[in-house]
Design a protein around this motif. Structure first.
Motif, PDB file in Angstrom:
ATOM      1  N   PRO A  64       0.811  -1.333  -0.107  1.00 49.17           N
ATOM      2  CA  PRO A  64       0.070  -0.108   0.048  1.00 49.17           C
ATOM      3  C   PRO A  64       0.792   1.298  -0.049  1.00 49.17           C
ATOM      4  CG  PRO A  64      -0.666  -1.540   1.742  1.00 49.17           C
ATOM      5  CD  PRO A  64       0.579  -2.200   0.993  1.00 49.17           C
ATOM      6  N   LYS A  65       0.599   2.264  -0.936  1.00 52.96           N
ATOM      7  CA  LYS A  65       1.277   3.217  -0.816  1.00 52.96           C
ATOM      8  C   LYS A  65       0.081   4.730  -0.842  1.00 52.96           C
ATOM      9  CE  LYS A  65       2.619   4.551  -4.972  1.00 52.96           C
ATOM     10  NZ  LYS A  65       3.638   4.587  -6.186  1.00 52.96           N
ATOM     11  N   ASP A  66       0.482   5.445   0.227  1.00 54.89           N
ATOM     12  CA  ASP A  66      -0.547   6.596   0.311  1.00 54.89           C
ATOM     13  C   ASP A  66       0.023   7.654  -0.534  1.00 54.89           C
ATOM     14  OD1 ASP A  66      -1.700   5.477   2.688  1.00 54.89           O
ATOM     15  OD2 ASP A  66      -0.555   6.359   4.174  1.00 54.89           O
ATOM     16  N   ILE A  67      -0.996   8.299  -1.322  1.00 52.03           N
ATOM     17  CA  ILE A  67      -0.815   9.422  -2.332  1.00 52.03           C
ATOM     18  C   ILE A  67      -1.466  10.519  -1.924  1.00 52.03           C
ATOM     19  CG2 ILE A  67      -1.160   9.952  -4.824  1.00 52.03           C
ATOM     20  CD1 ILE A  67       0.864   7.772  -4.446  1.00 52.03           C
ATOM     21  N   ASP A  68      -1.022  11.673  -1.933  1.00 49.38           N
ATOM     22  CA  ASP A  68      -1.325  13.020  -1.559  1.00 49.38           C
ATOM     23  C   ASP A  68      -1.994  13.457  -3.024  1.00 49.38           C
ATOM     24  OD1 ASP A  68      -1.031  12.885   1.314  1.00 49.38           O
ATOM     25  OD2 ASP A  68       0.911  13.746   0.850  1.00 49.38           O
ATOM     26  N   SER A  69      -3.269  13.915  -3.040  1.00 52.49           N
ATOM     27  CA  SER A  69      -3.633  14.259  -4.158  1.00 52.49           C
ATOM     28  C   SER A  69      -3.114  15.804  -4.712  1.00 52.49           C
ATOM     29  CB  SER A  69      -5.203  14.544  -4.296  1.00 52.49           C
ATOM     30  OG  SER A  69      -5.742  15.489  -5.309  1.00 52.49           O
ATOM     31  N   GLU A  70      -2.968  15.890  -5.849  1.00 48.67           N
ATOM     32  CA  GLU A  70      -2.193  17.170  -6.496  1.00 48.67           C
ATOM     33  C   GLU A  70      -2.967  18.315  -6.164  1.00 48.67           C
ATOM     34  OE1 GLU A  70      -0.421  16.395 -10.053  1.00 48.67           O
ATOM     35  OE2 GLU A  70       1.068  14.741  -9.413  1.00 48.67           O
ATOM     36  N   LEU A  71      -4.527  18.167  -6.377  1.00 49.19           N
ATOM     37  CA  LEU A  71      -5.361  19.166  -6.622  1.00 49.19           C
ATOM     38  C   LEU A  71      -6.257  19.416  -5.164  1.00 49.19           C
ATOM     39  CD1 LEU A  71      -6.657  18.652 -10.121  1.00 49.19           C
ATOM     40  CD2 LEU A  71      -4.946  20.362  -9.297  1.00 49.19           C
ATOM     41  N   PHE A  72      -6.558  18.283  -4.581  1.00 50.70           N
ATOM     42  CA  PHE A  72      -7.309  18.414  -3.388  1.00 50.70           C
ATOM     43  C   PHE A  72      -6.620  17.827  -1.932  1.00 50.70           C
ATOM     44  CE2 PHE A  72      -9.496  16.721  -7.146  1.00 50.70           C
ATOM     45  CZ  PHE A  72     -10.200  17.879  -7.506  1.00 50.70           C
ATOM     46  N   ILE A  74      -6.760  15.704  -0.209  1.00 49.02           N
ATOM     47  CA  ILE A  74      -7.171  14.130   0.082  1.00 49.02           C
ATOM     48  C   ILE A  74      -5.976  13.265  -0.061  1.00 49.02           C
ATOM     49  CG2 ILE A  74      -8.708  12.405  -1.222  1.00 49.02           C
ATOM     50  CD1 ILE A  74     -10.763  14.674  -1.829  1.00 49.02           C
ATOM     51  N   THR A  75      -6.052  12.392   0.741  1.00 52.86           N
ATOM     52  CA  THR A  75      -4.824  11.521   0.711  1.00 52.86           C
ATOM     53  C   THR A  75      -5.836   9.974   0.418  1.00 52.86           C
ATOM     54  OG1 THR A  75      -3.451  12.401   2.050  1.00 52.86           O
ATOM     55  CG2 THR A  75      -3.291  10.057   1.704  1.00 52.86           C
ATOM     56  N   TYR A  76      -5.160   9.270  -0.838  1.00 51.42           N
ATOM     57  CA  TYR A  76      -6.025   8.165  -1.165  1.00 51.42           C
ATOM     58  C   TYR A  76      -4.733   6.946  -1.285  1.00 51.42           C
ATOM     59  CZ  TYR A  76      -4.385   9.302  -6.102  1.00 51.42           C
ATOM     60  OH  TYR A  76      -3.671   9.436  -7.171  1.00 51.42           O
ATOM     61  N   VAL A  77      -5.131   5.821  -1.310  1.00 53.70           N
ATOM     62  CA  VAL A  77      -4.105   4.564  -1.217  1.00 53.70           C
ATOM     63  C   VAL A  77      -4.318   3.873  -2.631  1.00 53.70           C
ATOM     64  CG1 VAL A  77      -3.341   2.472   0.072  1.00 53.70           C
ATOM     65  CG2 VAL A  77      -4.715   4.413   1.059  1.00 53.70           C
ATOM     66  N   GLN A  78      -2.923   3.535  -3.137  1.00 51.11           N
ATOM     67  CA  GLN A  78      -2.672   2.771  -4.388  1.00 51.11           C
ATOM     68  C   GLN A  78      -2.258   1.489  -3.942  1.00 51.11           C
ATOM     69  OE1 GLN A  78      -0.203   4.895  -7.212  1.00 51.11           O
ATOM     70  NE2 GLN A  78      -1.774   6.481  -7.661  1.00 51.11           N
ATOM     71  N   CYS A  79      -2.191   0.494  -4.744  1.00 50.55           N
ATOM     72  CA  CYS A  79      -1.484  -0.769  -4.593  1.00 50.55           C
ATOM     73  C   CYS A  79      -0.221  -1.108  -4.577  1.00 50.55           C
ATOM     74  CB  CYS A  79      -2.180  -1.841  -5.530  1.00 50.55           C
ATOM     75  SG  CYS A  79      -4.115  -2.161  -5.491  1.00 50.55           S
ATOM     76  N   GLY A  80       0.690  -0.018  -5.008  1.00 53.72           N
ATOM     77  CA  GLY A  80       2.060   0.120  -5.165  1.00 53.72           C
ATOM     78  C   GLY A  80       2.334  -0.747  -6.224  1.00 53.72           C
ATOM     79  N   ASP A  81       1.511  -1.051  -7.207  1.00 52.71           N
ATOM     80  CA  ASP A  81       2.090  -1.716  -8.537  1.00 52.71           C
ATOM     81  C   ASP A  81       2.241  -0.613  -9.633  1.00 52.71           C
ATOM     82  OD1 ASP A  81       2.294  -4.937  -9.611  1.00 52.71           O
ATOM     83  OD2 ASP A  81       0.934  -3.729 -11.032  1.00 52.71           O
ATOM     84  N   ALA A  82       3.464  -0.856 -10.324  1.00 54.74           N
ATOM     85  CA  ALA A  82       3.642  -0.031 -11.297  1.00 54.74           C
ATOM     86  C   ALA A  82       2.798  -0.319 -12.579  1.00 54.74           C
ATOM     87  CB  ALA A  82       5.064   0.045 -11.735  1.00 54.74           C
ATOM     88  N   GLU A  83       2.847  -1.500 -12.987  1.00 57.96           N
ATOM     89  CA  GLU A  83       1.873  -2.039 -13.883  1.00 57.96           C
ATOM     90  C   GLU A  83       0.437  -1.651 -13.885  1.00 57.96           C
ATOM     91  OE1 GLU A  83       1.564  -3.455 -17.868  1.00 57.96           O
ATOM     92  OE2 GLU A  83       3.292  -3.114 -16.475  1.00 57.96           O
ATOM     93  N   LEU A  84      -0.137  -1.813 -12.810  1.00 56.03           N
ATOM     94  CA  LEU A  84      -1.487  -1.379 -12.363  1.00 56.03           C
ATOM     95  C   LEU A  84      -1.894  -0.023 -12.671  1.00 56.03           C
ATOM     96  CD1 LEU A  84      -4.310  -1.647 -11.372  1.00 56.03           C
ATOM     97  CD2 LEU A  84      -3.383  -1.616  -9.218  1.00 56.03           C
ATOM     98  N   GLU A  85      -0.745   0.811 -12.143  1.00 57.52           N
ATOM     99  CA  GLU A  85      -0.912   2.367 -12.153  1.00 57.52           C
ATOM    100  C   GLU A  85      -0.738   2.655 -13.686  1.00 57.52           C
ATOM    101  OE1 GLU A  85       2.115   4.291  -9.877  1.00 57.52           O
ATOM    102  OE2 GLU A  85       1.661   2.888  -8.199  1.00 57.52           O
ATOM    103  N   LYS A  86       0.179   2.079 -14.618  1.00 51.14           N
ATOM    104  CA  LYS A  86      -0.002   2.330 -16.024  1.00 51.14           C
ATOM    105  C   LYS A  86      -1.084   2.059 -16.614  1.00 51.14           C
ATOM    106  CE  LYS A  86       2.793   0.939 -19.978  1.00 51.14           C
ATOM    107  NZ  LYS A  86       3.895  -0.243 -20.670  1.00 51.14           N
ATOM    108  N   LYS A  87      -1.616   0.802 -16.279  1.00 51.05           N
ATOM    109  CA  LYS A  87      -3.002   0.538 -16.848  1.00 51.05           C
ATOM    110  C   LYS A  87      -4.215   1.503 -16.785  1.00 51.05           C
ATOM    111  CE  LYS A  87      -1.992  -4.230 -17.702  1.00 51.05           C
ATOM    112  NZ  LYS A  87      -2.413  -5.671 -17.640  1.00 51.05           N
TER     113      LYS A  87
END
Length: 218
Positions: free
Chosen positions: A40-48, A50-63
């Protein structure tokens, strides 16, 4: 199989906000359908704020980014239209044997998320106001109105995230057994309107667009 559907609250966004809003929503849903083999990787939104969570998988993020790019391209060709994206999770099943094709592989959808966006053109709104007999809005007031609109969108996006969390907490019986495949999440696909769609509605889901091999995260 019982397919649960969640229709998320419609969000009114400007063109430059589409990417960040979709990243926030799509990654939040996919994270809640992760198979456990994630970082899990916490991501701070660039516009809001808000912090959301990504799975931490580069291929998933790319798709996900590729699908967002396709959707933004569709929006540019169909301005000022309401639109819908569908994120579907499914199982791969073998249908009855066909006479000449052998065993047919089919998808059994068990969950679908409908993301509803109303993309507005801020320039169009400002042009309309210029044609009226209203005193031009001062710079400070314009900034204040823009700030209020951004705050309203941020709150609406928070509402959508809570809607996602409530859904995943309440709806659990339909989730299938963990598939015996390598991957970060359950098999999924992201559907966007096709270039041939002239109207907004369920027709777009009959022409699902697929990228690469949606059964696996390779």
């Amino acid at each position: 199989m019982n397919c649960e559907a969640c229709h998320l609250k419609e969000l009114e966004v400007e063109h430059f906000e589409i990417r960040e809003v979709l990243r926030c929503i799509l990654h939040t849903v996919v994270f809640h359908r992760a198979l456990g083999l994630v970082r899990p990787k916490d991501i701070d939104s660039e516009l809001f704020e808000i912090t959301y969570v990504q799975c931490g998988d580069a291929e998933l993020e790319k798709k996900i980014d590729e699908k967002i790019d396709q959707f933004i391209g569709w929006v540019e060709k169909h301005p000022n239209k309401k639109s819908q994206i569908c994120l579907s999770f499914y199982e791969v099943v073998k249908a009855k044997q066909a006479a000449w094709f052998g065993n047919k592989i089919e998808r059994s959808y068990w969950e679908q998320w409908y993301i509803n966006l109303n993309v507005v053109n801020s320039k169009a709104h400002s042009n309309k106001s210029n044609h009226t007999k209203v005193v031009v809005v001062p710079g400070e007031r314009a900034l204040e109105e823009r700030s209020m609109r951004r705050a309203a969108l941020e709150q609406a996006l928070r509402d959508v995230l809570f809607q996602i969390i409530n859904f995943v907490n309440e709806k659990k019986d339909h989730i299938p057994p963990v598939p015996n495949v390598e991957g970060v999440t359950f098999p999924y696909e992201i559907t966007i309107p096709s270039s041939s769609d002239s109207s907004f509605g369920m027709d777009m889901f009959k022409r699902m667009l697929q990228t690469g091999h949606p059964t696996m995260l390779s």
